[in-house]
Design a protein around this motif. Structure first.
Motif: not given
Length: 592
Positions: A27-49
């Protein structure tokens, strides 16, 4: 694909429903390319360590199992060591090129060179680092600590002076950095003060503390004051112990800086009055240097030569030479006398040293000053004999007899010969006699050589095995001894007869010793062999010249007429008869 299916079915068929999964359609659904889901960055500040790539690699390597880690290299020779050092230096140089401003990289490089024992390279690394960051307090402190660890006093003081002159001007702008600077400067001054104290430079250490106290703000001087008070308390405690000779050295150095000669002499006298409590060298070693410094002060600074001589004399009398001695003190006393052009006194001091405290250094110096002194040579060899150093003793004897001029060579040769005889080295003793005869044909040497051959023969009874200690072999040994002894006497007699015919008295004495030896041989001796060579004694007169050359008197002397001389001079009997007639006529005239 539909045509393929139809052909496989073998005829026309109705098109199948696309919803039938059994036929394998996607089916069309079977032939679709599944890409990784983008991760949302919750905190863009640099890490303390922050974690560097280098740290990640290091932790990964530490987690490896031991069996998969690279094996440690075992260096087997100097070539591998050179290759290893070359490789490591290349790694350090590459690291420095990547992080030129990293002080830690420079310090690691210098520390590695220090561990290799190459202090010059380590110092070069620090200097290169200072070209990059010449006002970095950490680098200066590490550099100074390196010089102090390895006792490079002048270099350490140079780094200290550079640090003191550079650091304060660098950090006048920022308060927080200035506080860090004062802390590092205090640390640096503490370390240098402690360094000067360890080097027994008390006045230098005190000057460093005072310099720091004059320049450190009062609010930051508590630690420095505490250190300085502890230092002064320690110095006072040391001075309470009169046997702490280091404190006396500090006291003397302080007085010498003032320049009061009377006070300096008084302090020296007070110091040397504290004699060590036990006759053990570890208690006397530091004490003796008080005497040495005292003597050098009197000679070089006070210019009082008589007092210098008294200091050396008193010190040598004080040392318990039967328990311990100091070669340095004997040699310095002798060298002082040589500087005063008193060679006789220097030899007397070294002679006393040889008699009271024989040491190798004293013998060598005495022989160096007076190579003709046989007494020093024999005593030096005797010292090596007591230490069971046979080869060294023999070498000393050889060096001694090789000297062109000796004061008593007969004593030296006698000692050397006796040394070889005592060691049962009879063949070496025989060779030594032959070498001595090449130098002198003295009658005593010939007689001593013959006595030696008569007593030991081919090697002496001590060197014989048990199998030859029977009666027959013993007699054979005696016969050989007699033969060798007789051969020496015959050589001596032939020498005096042909090469020294004027020494008639020595030739007669030789025959007398030979005759006594033949008698001592018993049934193996042959007295007739000597008797037919014996001379006839004849009294004769010879003129005694006066101061003006005229002959006013005659003296009698004993002349020896040997049988071979009679054969060579057939008219000698006529002369003897004439002499007897004249003597008889003179006696008759006296009777009248």
């Amino acid at each position: 694909m539909a045509l393929a299916i139809r052909a496989a079915a073998g005829g026309d068929m109705a098109p199948p429903s696309s919803s039938d999964p059994s036929l394998g359609f996607l089916t069309k659904r079977d032939t679709e390319v599944k890409l990784p889901r983008a991760t949302r960055v919750k905190n863009k500040a640099p890490a303390s360590v922050q974690i560097t790539a280098e740290q990640i690699l290091r932790e990964a390597r530490e987690r490896q199992e031991p069996e998969v880690r690279p094996p440690k290299q075992k260096i087997a020779d100097s070539v591998e060591l050179s290759e290893y050092r070359l490789r490591r230096r290349k790694e350090f140089e590459d690291a420095i090129r990547r992080v030129r401003w990293s002080v830690s990289a420079w310090v690691k490089y210098a520390r590695w060179e220090e561990r290799q024992g190459d202090f010059a390279r380590a110092r070069s690394v620090y200097e290169r680092a200072l070209d990059v960051a010449h006002r970095d307090h950490t680098l200066l402190v590490k550099y100074a600590e390196f010089e102090m660890r390895n006792r490079h006093v002048n270099h350490a003081r140079n780094v200290r002076d550079r640090a003191v002159s550079l650091l304060p001007r660098e950090y006048d702008g920022c308060t927080s950095v200035q506080q860090t600077c004062w802390q590092m400067m205090s640390m640096l001054r503490f370390s240098f003060a402690e360094f000067e104290e360890r080097c027994r430079e008390v006045e230098r250490a005190r000057a460093v503390y005072k310099y720091a106290l004059d320049r450190v703000p009062k609010g930051r001087a508590e630690e420095l004051c505490r250190k300085f008070l502890a230092f002064e308390k320690h110095m006072r405690t040391r001075r309470k112990n009169p046997l702490n000779y280091d404190s006396w050295f500090d006291y003397i150095r302080l007085e010498e800086s003032v320049g009061n000669k009377d006070m300096i002499g008084e302090v020296y006298e007070r110091a040397i009055a504290n004699i060590p409590p036990a006759q053990e060298k570890r208690y006397w070693q530091r004490y003796i240097y008080l005497w040495i410094n005292y003597a050098l002060y009197e000679e070089l600074d006070a210019k009082d030569m008589e007092r210098t001589r008294e200091v050396y004399s008193e010190c040598l009398k004080l040392i318990p030479h039967k328990k311990l001695t100091f070669s340095k003190m004997w040699l310095m006393a002798a060298q002082f006398e040589i500087r005063q052009k008193n060679l006789k006194a220097a030899r007397r001091i070294l002679g006393n040293a040889i008699g009271m405290a024989p040491k190798g250094k004293i013998f060598k110096k005495y022989i160096e000053w007076s190579p003709a002194n046989c007494y020093a040579w024999t005593k030096y060899a005797e010292l090596e004999k007591k230490l069971s150093e046979t080869d060294r003793a023999r070498s000393i004897y050889e060096l001694a007899i090789a000297q062109s001029a000796l004061d008593t060579p007969e004593v030296l040769w006698k000692e050397y010969l006796q040394f070889e005889i005592d060691k049962n080295e009879f063949h070496k003793a025989c060779e030594l006699y032959e070498r001595l005869l090449d130098r002198t044909k003295d009658l005593k040497v010939w007689i001593s050589y013959a006595e030696f051959e008569a007593s030991v023969g081919l090697g002496g009874e001590d060197n014989q095995s048990e199998e030859i200690k029977n009666e027959v072999c013993y007699q054979e040994q005696q016969i050989e001894q007699v033969r060798r002894c007789r051969a020496v006497f015959e050589r001596a007699f032939e020498y005096f007869r042909t090469s020294a015919p004027e020494l008639k008295e020595e030739r007669a004495m030789l025959l007398e010793e030979w005759l006594n030896k033949e008698v001592s041989f018993g049934h193996l001796g042959d007295v007739t062999l000597v008797q037919k060579k014996a001379p006839r004694k004849v009294k004769r007169k010879r003129p005694v010249p006066s101061e003006d050359g005229s002959t006013v008197a005659y003296e009698e002397y004993i002349d020896y007429i040997f049988p071979d001389e009679v054969a060579l001079a057939p008219n000698l009997k006529i002369l003897e008869a004439a002499y007897k007639w004249k003597k008889q006529k003179t006696d008759d005239a006296d009777d009248d």
